[in-house]
Design an enzyme around this catalytic site. Structure first.
Site, PDB file in Angstrom:
ATOM      1  N   SER A 143      47.621  -1.162-102.981  1.00 32.64           N
ATOM      2  CA  SER A 143      48.173  -0.051-103.766  1.00 32.64           C
ATOM      3  C   SER A 143      47.094   0.954-104.140  1.00 32.64           C
ATOM      4  CB  SER A 143      48.788  -0.643-105.045  1.00 32.64           C
ATOM      5  OG  SER A 143      48.984   0.344-106.031  1.00 32.64           O
ATOM      6  N   TYR A 156      47.205  -5.726-112.473  1.00 35.51           N
ATOM      7  CA  TYR A 156      47.671  -5.371-111.134  1.00 35.51           C
ATOM      8  C   TYR A 156      46.575  -4.650-110.352  1.00 35.51           C
ATOM      9  CZ  TYR A 156      50.507  -3.155-107.493  1.00 35.51           C
ATOM     10  OH  TYR A 156      51.019  -2.729-106.279  1.00 35.51           O
TER      11      TYR A 156
END
Length: 256
Positions: A143, A156
């Site tokens: 990501s 994350y």
């Protein structure tokens, strides 16, 4: 060049919904036999139906990437079903939001365990199977949060930044076995889980300044996915490829 994966067996983790389900469909449409792994058996069954209804070959193998026992069992089932394993897509992931000061140790640990250690577990066992035939393609899903500071995304972002590094290290180690390892850096994709965790308004705000001015879809990554899963990518390894509408490489654009 038309890529045909009809002789290949693939395993996609986190394939019960969202990007994972779409990636399974895309590989099946390119001819691969596709096994799908996830924690929810009913959702996996739905993924299988989306593939078999179009003439594809698919297998649901419920399992949790945070369980070493589950990973070993799934790999054995895939090998028995397909006779081999050629492609692994490490897609399973969670993205709980929250400030560093209020995040619990449990939330931090579960995020790292799923997003990073889960990839380690699956990659380790997949590489052993791939080594039997001297061929393999491992694709990790990462990501822009791995590169950019993201408010409320410390766990994350840390897991995905480490995954970028793990991609390069495993590429260095597995290359001598005929296995390439790359990552797709996926931008904002308005899956049900993403919208549920944040909101449709958040999706609009995050994508308004992108050069392409919209959220992405799994199909936007189809070309890159199929390429990295195929023999055509034999000389590509250790790459973290952005498929994010410019989010990680271009300054947000101003309204015209």
């Amino acid at each position: 060049m038309e890529i045909n994966l009809s002789s290949r067996v693939a395993l996609i983790t986190g394939a019960g919904s969202g990007i994972g389900r779409d990636f399974a469909r895309i590989l099946a449409e390119s001819g691969a036999s596709v096994a799908v792994m996830g924690r929810r058996a009913e959702q996996l069954a739905e993924t299988v139906v989306t593939i078999t209804d179009k003439g594809g070959r698919a297998l649901a193998v419920p399992g949790d990437v945070t369980s070493e026992e589950d990973v070993q069992r799934v790999m054995a089932e895939v090998r028995e079903w397909g006779g081999r394993l050629d492609i692994l897509v490490n897609n399973a992931g969670i993205y709980p939001s929250g400030s560093i000061s209020k995040m619990s140790d449990e939330t931090w640990a579960s995020t790292i365990d799923t997003n990073l250690t889960g990839v380690f577990r699956c990659s380790r066992h997949a590489a052993r199977l791939m080594s039997e035939h001297g061929y393999g393609r491992i694709i990790n899903v990462t990501s822009p949060s791995s590169l950019l500071g993201a408010l409320g995304q410390s766990a994350y972002a840390a897991s995905k930044a480490a995954l970028n590094s793990f991609t390069k290290s495993s590429a260095a180690e597995f290359g001598r076995r005929g296995i390439t390892v790359n990552a797709l850096l996926m931008g904002v994709v308005a899956t049900d889980s993403f919208v549920g965790e944040y909101s449709a308004t958040a999706v609009k705000a995050l994508t308004a300044g992108l050069p392409v001015r919209r959220a992405g879809t799994a199909d936007d990554a189809a070309g890159a996915l199929v390429l990295l899963a195929s023999e055509a990518s034999a000389y590509i390894t250790g790459v973290v490829l952005p498929v994010d509408g410019g989010m990680s490489n271009v300054m947000p654009t101003l309204p015209s």
